[in-house]
Scaffold this motif. Structure first.
Motif, PDB file in Angstrom:
ATOM      1  N   LYS A   1       0.833  -1.212   0.000  1.00  0.00           N
ATOM      2  CA  LYS A   1       0.000   0.000   0.000  1.00  0.00           C
ATOM      3  C   LYS A   1       0.863   1.256   0.000  1.00  0.00           C
ATOM      4  O   LYS A   1       0.547   2.239  -0.693  1.00  0.00           O
ATOM      5  N   GLN A   2       1.952   1.230   0.789  1.00  0.00           N
ATOM      6  CA  GLN A   2       2.803   2.409   0.875  1.00  0.00           C
ATOM      7  C   GLN A   2       3.462   2.724  -0.466  1.00  0.00           C
ATOM      8  O   GLN A   2       3.472   3.875  -0.914  1.00  0.00           O
ATOM      9  N   LEU A   3       4.000   1.713  -1.116  1.00  0.00           N
ATOM     10  CA  LEU A   3       4.678   1.938  -2.396  1.00  0.00           C
ATOM     11  C   LEU A   3       3.682   2.346  -3.482  1.00  0.00           C
ATOM     12  O   LEU A   3       3.962   3.250  -4.286  1.00  0.00           O
ATOM     13  N   LEU A   4       2.524   1.717  -3.510  1.00  0.00           N
ATOM     14  CA  LEU A   4       1.506   2.113  -4.495  1.00  0.00           C
ATOM     15  C   LEU A   4       1.008   3.529  -4.224  1.00  0.00           C
ATOM     16  O   LEU A   4       0.688   4.267  -5.164  1.00  0.00           O
TER      17      LEU A   4
ATOM     18  N   ILE B   1       2.804   5.983  -3.158  1.00  0.00           N
ATOM     19  CA  ILE B   1       3.792   6.903  -3.725  1.00  0.00           C
ATOM     20  C   ILE B   1       3.612   7.002  -5.237  1.00  0.00           C
ATOM     21  O   ILE B   1       3.661   8.096  -5.821  1.00  0.00           O
ATOM     22  N   VAL B   2       3.398   5.853  -5.897  1.00  0.00           N
ATOM     23  CA  VAL B   2       3.185   5.867  -7.345  1.00  0.00           C
ATOM     24  C   VAL B   2       1.941   6.686  -7.682  1.00  0.00           C
ATOM     25  O   VAL B   2       1.959   7.509  -8.615  1.00  0.00           O
ATOM     26  N   GLN B   3       0.887   6.487  -6.926  1.00  0.00           N
ATOM     27  CA  GLN B   3      -0.354   7.224  -7.195  1.00  0.00           C
ATOM     28  C   GLN B   3      -0.154   8.724  -6.983  1.00  0.00           C
ATOM     29  O   GLN B   3      -0.650   9.550  -7.761  1.00  0.00           O
ATOM     30  N   GLN B   4       0.568   9.071  -5.929  1.00  0.00           N
ATOM     31  CA  GLN B   4       0.844  10.479  -5.639  1.00  0.00           C
ATOM     32  C   GLN B   4       1.565  11.146  -6.799  1.00  0.00           C
ATOM     33  O   GLN B   4       1.212  12.254  -7.232  1.00  0.00           O
ATOM     34  N   LYS B   5       2.575  10.478  -7.331  1.00  0.00           N
ATOM     35  CA  LYS B   5       3.341  11.034  -8.442  1.00  0.00           C
ATOM     36  C   LYS B   5       2.514  11.056  -9.726  1.00  0.00           C
ATOM     37  O   LYS B   5       2.589  12.010 -10.516  1.00  0.00           O
ATOM     38  N   ALA B   6       1.738   9.991  -9.930  1.00  0.00           N
ATOM     39  CA  ALA B   6       0.945   9.902 -11.155  1.00  0.00           C
ATOM     40  C   ALA B   6      -0.129  10.987 -11.207  1.00  0.00           C
ATOM     41  O   ALA B   6      -0.399  11.563 -12.265  1.00  0.00           O
ATOM     42  N   MET B   7      -0.744  11.258 -10.074  1.00  0.00           N
ATOM     43  CA  MET B   7      -1.782  12.298 -10.030  1.00  0.00           C
ATOM     44  C   MET B   7      -1.202  13.663 -10.357  1.00  0.00           C
ATOM     45  O   MET B   7      -1.880  14.517 -10.938  1.00  0.00           O
ATOM     46  N   ALA B   8       0.070  13.851  -9.988  1.00  0.00           N
ATOM     47  CA  ALA B   8       0.713  15.136 -10.267  1.00  0.00           C
ATOM     48  C   ALA B   8       1.394  15.144 -11.636  1.00  0.00           C
ATOM     49  O   ALA B   8       1.923  16.171 -12.057  1.00  0.00           O
ATOM     50  N   GLY B   9       1.385  13.999 -12.314  1.00  0.00           N
ATOM     51  CA  GLY B   9       2.027  13.914 -13.623  1.00  0.00           C
ATOM     52  C   GLY B   9       3.527  14.062 -13.560  1.00  0.00           C
ATOM     53  O   GLY B   9       4.156  14.520 -14.517  1.00  0.00           O
ATOM     54  N   VAL B  10       4.118  13.668 -12.447  1.00  0.00           N
ATOM     55  CA  VAL B  10       5.547  13.867 -12.211  1.00  0.00           C
ATOM     56  C   VAL B  10       6.332  12.636 -12.663  1.00  0.00           C
ATOM     57  O   VAL B  10       5.916  11.502 -12.441  1.00  0.00           O
TER      58      VAL B  10
ATOM     59  N   ILE C   1      -2.901  -6.800  -6.656  1.00  0.00           N
ATOM     60  CA  ILE C   1      -4.260  -6.791  -7.233  1.00  0.00           C
ATOM     61  C   ILE C   1      -5.264  -6.264  -6.219  1.00  0.00           C
ATOM     62  O   ILE C   1      -6.119  -5.417  -6.543  1.00  0.00           O
ATOM     63  N   GLN C   2      -5.168  -6.734  -4.961  1.00  0.00           N
ATOM     64  CA  GLN C   2      -6.111  -6.333  -3.923  1.00  0.00           C
ATOM     65  C   GLN C   2      -6.056  -4.838  -3.636  1.00  0.00           C
ATOM     66  O   GLN C   2      -7.061  -4.226  -3.257  1.00  0.00           O
ATOM     67  N   CYS C   3      -4.886  -4.259  -3.797  1.00  0.00           N
ATOM     68  CA  CYS C   3      -4.714  -2.829  -3.515  1.00  0.00           C
ATOM     69  C   CYS C   3      -5.001  -1.957  -4.734  1.00  0.00           C
ATOM     70  O   CYS C   3      -4.578  -0.787  -4.779  1.00  0.00           O
ATOM     71  N   GLN C   4      -5.721  -2.504  -5.706  1.00  0.00           N
ATOM     72  CA  GLN C   4      -6.061  -1.780  -6.938  1.00  0.00           C
ATOM     73  C   GLN C   4      -4.832  -1.326  -7.715  1.00  0.00           C
ATOM     74  O   GLN C   4      -4.843  -0.301  -8.403  1.00  0.00           O
ATOM     75  N   GLY C   5      -3.751  -2.091  -7.567  1.00  0.00           N
ATOM     76  CA  GLY C   5      -2.538  -1.743  -8.291  1.00  0.00           C
ATOM     77  C   GLY C   5      -2.690  -1.880  -9.794  1.00  0.00           C
ATOM     78  O   GLY C   5      -2.114  -1.089 -10.556  1.00  0.00           O
ATOM     79  N   LEU C   6      -3.486  -2.858 -10.243  1.00  0.00           N
ATOM     80  CA  LEU C   6      -3.644  -3.063 -11.678  1.00  0.00           C
ATOM     81  C   LEU C   6      -4.321  -1.867 -12.329  1.00  0.00           C
ATOM     82  O   LEU C   6      -3.896  -1.395 -13.393  1.00  0.00           O
TER      83      LEU C   6
ATOM     84  N   LEU D   1      -4.313   1.178 -11.231  1.00  0.00           N
ATOM     85  CA  LEU D   1      -3.361   2.288 -11.199  1.00  0.00           C
ATOM     86  C   LEU D   1      -2.331   2.142 -12.314  1.00  0.00           C
ATOM     87  O   LEU D   1      -2.011   3.126 -13.006  1.00  0.00           O
ATOM     88  N   TYR D   2      -1.823   0.940 -12.524  1.00  0.00           N
ATOM     89  CA  TYR D   2      -0.802   0.737 -13.539  1.00  0.00           C
ATOM     90  C   TYR D   2      -1.356   0.925 -14.948  1.00  0.00           C
ATOM     91  O   TYR D   2      -0.628   1.368 -15.854  1.00  0.00           O
ATOM     92  N   GLU D   3      -2.610   0.585 -15.152  1.00  0.00           N
ATOM     93  CA  GLU D   3      -3.215   0.850 -16.463  1.00  0.00           C
ATOM     94  C   GLU D   3      -3.247   2.358 -16.727  1.00  0.00           C
ATOM     95  O   GLU D   3      -2.964   2.808 -17.846  1.00  0.00           O
ATOM     96  N   GLU D   4      -3.551   3.134 -15.704  1.00  0.00           N
ATOM     97  CA  GLU D   4      -3.566   4.589 -15.850  1.00  0.00           C
ATOM     98  C   GLU D   4      -2.153   5.118 -16.117  1.00  0.00           C
ATOM     99  O   GLU D   4      -1.968   6.031 -16.935  1.00  0.00           O
ATOM    100  N   VAL D   5      -1.177   4.549 -15.410  1.00  0.00           N
ATOM    101  CA  VAL D   5       0.205   4.989 -15.603  1.00  0.00           C
ATOM    102  C   VAL D   5       0.669   4.689 -17.026  1.00  0.00           C
ATOM    103  O   VAL D   5       1.335   5.514 -17.673  1.00  0.00           O
ATOM    104  N   LEU D   6       0.307   3.509 -17.546  1.00  0.00           N
ATOM    105  CA  LEU D   6       0.678   3.170 -18.920  1.00  0.00           C
ATOM    106  C   LEU D   6       0.119   4.177 -19.908  1.00  0.00           C
ATOM    107  O   LEU D   6       0.784   4.571 -20.878  1.00  0.00           O
ATOM    108  N   GLU D   7      -1.113   4.593 -19.669  1.00  0.00           N
ATOM    109  CA  GLU D   7      -1.755   5.559 -20.567  1.00  0.00           C
ATOM    110  C   GLU D   7      -1.129   6.943 -20.413  1.00  0.00           C
ATOM    111  O   GLU D   7      -0.861   7.635 -21.398  1.00  0.00           O
ATOM    112  N   SER D   8      -0.899   7.340 -19.138  1.00  0.00           N
ATOM    113  CA  SER D   8      -0.448   8.711 -18.868  1.00  0.00           C
ATOM    114  C   SER D   8       0.999   8.947 -19.277  1.00  0.00           C
ATOM    115  O   SER D   8       1.367  10.040 -19.710  1.00  0.00           O
ATOM    116  N   TYR D   9       1.831   7.926 -19.134  1.00  0.00           N
ATOM    117  CA  TYR D   9       3.257   8.082 -19.390  1.00  0.00           C
ATOM    118  C   TYR D   9       3.642   7.374 -20.686  1.00  0.00           C
ATOM    119  O   TYR D   9       4.648   6.655 -20.750  1.00  0.00           O
TER     120      TYR D   9
END
Length: 752
Positions: A505-508, A510-519, A546-551, A553-561
């Motif tokens: 949860k902690q690592l995801l 951080i990824v979500q925090q950065k992704a939301m800011a587009g950093v 999977i349980q932490c909705q990482g998938l 989030l990663y789909e969004e990251v693939l699209e955004s970056y």
């Protein structure tokens, strides 16, 4: 690892004793009272028995149970015993230690209630010890004479140990009568009464003809006039070493003469000189000492060997540098500071002061100083609960190991440094500067990659700290450290770490925090690398992802970056790990997701690493026709595009990925698999085999993969593209009838 070799192996005795300590319980049987007894006790050389006891104490293994092995006093003969800081009770002490003909005993700072009176009682009950004991350290114990008052016929006191020459009683509740008893010892040469509540030193006259060394540091309750104190000291004609230092830096005295302490003034510049035969004097911490006073004292004593001037303001006196044999503790230069760190290890106030001066002095360290680093670590080890000391010491460690200095330092020393840094982080989890200092020192590729230490515990510690701190600088360092540490863990350790959903949860987060800011920054990349490695061959961590909705989030990251190949490669690397877990493949059966990955496979604008991991995901999912839940036409398209894409790939020049096992590949190499699936697997194996033939040759032989490759090569239905690469692999790992050396195998991680 050249520096490890340069240090040389440990002494054979040390290695043997360490092995005995590790296997102590297997070498012993348990007695009725729970204590241990060696099943077979050889007659050890006497010095080795001492070393075994010291080793057990240093390793934290010595307690009421384990000390029982020394009840065999005929086979394990102790002379210099140490139970310092070990939880040994009075009963266990008497049964295991007192029967020996001891010459020295260090029972300082023993926790759990052992008192000085009980130690003396036990020693006095042994005729051997009464005559043989020459050195006794009871520092930090409560004396508690009253506990023995009701024991009939028992006369206990220092005077019962007539052979004592050295007695250390610092930080005890020593009373004036107790001091008088100690000073009645006929052979007493060395006495330490530092930080005790004694009020009178006249008892010292009882040993005036023998006392050569006296430490009276920090006697806050001393109630003697300067004239009386000087009178007593001046009669100690055999005294050669005197310590009158004090840790009270902020004295309220404001004597107009500038000296402030009349006793010291008489001692330093009295006429006639007091104690003219002194070769060692320590007045560190006495703020009101002038350089003129120091100069006069030194000029009057040609034989002076040591002068303690730390925190006096007088250590820069010019005469000190003219005496070749004179050692000085002070802050004027590096030599004086190192002398202070070496001498004052047990005095937190002076160690801290010396570290502060060291930090101020070492503004630009340009060459390795292992001797100084060792002194700093000893200070940290001696005072783990001192926040201020750990704060400045961790800053010194960073300075002494930063830049390129670490690679020039002994590996064992660096390992010890990491251990102390982690202990500081564990002890002060809420102090940001301590955490920052430690993380700065740990943020070294060389230390994290090549220095041996408990990486699993380190990863847990840094991860737990990260959960409660959001400082962006510290977050970046912590995530960087975690990313490298996780990549170095074994499969079992990774599985243990990945079993904690909190870490995921902690690592995801951080990824979500950065992704939301587009950093796109190093923190994001390190977090993605850590997650990638955390899910490598760890189904539990993959499920948590999977349980932490990482998938999602990663789909969004693939699209955004979509223009960031580095980010895409790390995301696809993790999804590749998920695709290797058969029970999670259904989670990836999303048409939009697979079509996006397929587009990355064919995109000529992205790097080969993106193509590679996209292909790995598609190959794993398309390899199991029976579990394919999407349109068959999509699967056929994937298989076709896999083949046409792979044959066009150009292998990268630098290492892109490494493996500690090829097991997830073996289902893809079956002769029944479609050519596109087989082609991805053999292309991947060929890539790493060309980069490190010896390592992967051994790995393939160990796992029985060579025979699998032979079958694939010889099968009549194998596509010629697959056969060509397979034969190349066999030529690398099994020439010319598949013989290979046996080198170390293990699993590395996806490179970041």
């Amino acid at each position: 690892m050249a520096h490890l070799e340069a240090e040389g192996p440990g002494a054979l005795t040390d290695l043997c004793l360490a092995q005995v300590c590790r296997g102590l319980h297997s070498l012993c049987r348990r007695l009725a009272d729970g204590s241990l007894c060696l099943r077979w006790a050889p007659l050890l050389p006497q010095e080795m028995a001492d070393q075994l006891l010291h080793k057990m104490a240093a390793e934290g293994l010595l307690d009421d149970k384990t000390v029982g092995i020394f009840r065999c006093s005929e086979q394990l003969r102790l002379r210099r015993a140490c139970i310092r800081s070990c939880p040994v009770s009075a009963e266990a002490f008497c049964l295991a230690i007192c029967p020996h003909r001891l010459q020295e005993l260090d029972a300082s700072h023993v926790p759990g209630g052992l008192t000085g009176a009980q130690v003396l009682s036990g020693l006095a009950s042994s005729p051997e010890c009464r005559a043989s004991l020459q050195k006794l350290n009871l520092g930090g114990l409560r004396m508690d004479w009253e506990s023995l008052a009701g024991v009939e016929g028992l006369q206990v006191g220092f005077c019962s140990l007539q052979g004592l020459r050295t007695l250390h009683l610092a930080h005890t509740d020593l009373s004036d009568p107790g001091l008088e008893d100690a000073c009645s010892l006929p052979q007493l040469e060395s006495l330490d009464i530092s930080c005790t509540p004694v009020t009178e030193l006249s008892a010292l006259l009882g040993c005036r003809s023998t006392l050569r060394w006296l430490s009276a540091h920090g006697l806050r309750q001393l109630d003697m006039t300067p004239a009386r104190l000087i009178s007593v000291l001046s009669q100690l004609q055999e005294l050669r070493h005197l310590d009158l230092s004090d840790n009270c830096y902020s004295s309220a005295d404001s004597d107009e003469g500038g000296e402030g302490d009349e006793t010291l003034r008489h001692l330093l510049v009295g006429s006639p000189p007091v104690l003219p035969a002194l070769v060692s004097l320590d007045v560190s911490g006495r703020r009101k000492i002038s350089e003129a006073t120091v100069r006069a004292f030194v000029e009057a004593r040609d034989g002076l060997l040591f002068l303690g001037l730390l925190a006096t303001g007088a250590s820069a006196c010019d005469i000190l540098s003219t005496r070749e044999n004179l050692k000085v503790t002070g802050e004027a230069n590096e030599v004086q500071i190192c002398e202070a760190l070496g001498r004052y290890g047990e005095r937190e106030c002076f160690t801290r002061e010396a570290l502060v001066q060291l930090y101020n002095l070492t503004t630009d360290v340009d060459k390795p100083r292992p001797h100084i680093l060792k002194l700093v670590l000893e200070g940290m080890r001696s005072h783990p609960e001192s926040l201020q000391l750990q704060l400045v010491a961790s800053a010194c460690v960073f300075k002494l190991t930063g830049q390129d200095l670490a690679e020039a330092l002994p590996v064992r020393l660096l390992s010890a440094a990491v251990t102390q840094l982690l202990e500081a982080m564990r002890s002060f989890p809420s102090h940001p500067q301590v955490q920052k200092n430690c993380l700065l020192a740990l943020c070294s590729d060389y230390i994290l990659q090549d220095v041996p230490f408990d990486r699993y515990e380190a990863a847990k510690l840094v991860m737990n700290w990260l959960s409660s701190h959001e400082d962006p600088i510290l977050q970046r360092m912590a995530v960087a450290v975690i990313s490298i540490l996780v990549a170095k863990l074994s499969t079992e350790e990774t599985a243990q770490l990945g079993a904690d959903i909190f870490i995921m949860k902690q690592l995801l987060g951080i990824v979500q925090q950065k992704a939301m800011a587009g950093v796109v920054d190093s923190t994001l990349k390190f977090a993605l690398s850590a997650l990638w490695n955390l899910t490598d061959e760890t189904p539990t961590a993959s499920r948590h992802f999977i349980q932490c909705q990482g998938l999602e989030l990663y789909e969004e990251v693939l699209e955004s970056y979509h223009t960031e190949s580095t980010v895409q490669q790390k995301v696809l690397g993790l999804l590749n790990n998920l695709a290797e877990v058969e029970e999670l493949q259904a989670e990836l059966m999303e048409e939009d997701l697979l079509e996006h990955i397929l587009s990355l496979l064919q995109d000529p604008q992205v790097q080969v690493g993106v193509h590679y991991f996209a292909g790995g995901i598609l190959a794993q999912l398309a390899s199991r026709e029976q579990t394919w839940t999407l349109d068959d036409e999509l699967r056929n398209t994937i298989l076709e595009r896999l083949h046409t894409s792979i044959v066009s790939w150009t292998p990268p020049e630098r290492e892109m990925v490494s493996y500690r096992s090829f097991r997830p590949f073996y289902p893809l190499l079956q002769t029944c698999q479609p050519p596109g699936v087989q082609l991805w697997a053999v292309w991947a194996m060929q890539l790493v085999c060309r980069q490190n033939a010896a390592y992967y040759s051994s790995l393939l032989h160990r796992e029985g993969a060579v025979e699998l490759l032979r079958k694939l090569s010889s099968h009549p239905g194998t596509h010629h593209d697959v056969k060509g690469i397979t034969d190349t692999i066999l030529g690398i790992v099994d020439p010319p009838r598949h013989h290979a050396g046996d080198t170390e195998a293990g699993r590395a991680r996806g490179t970041s």
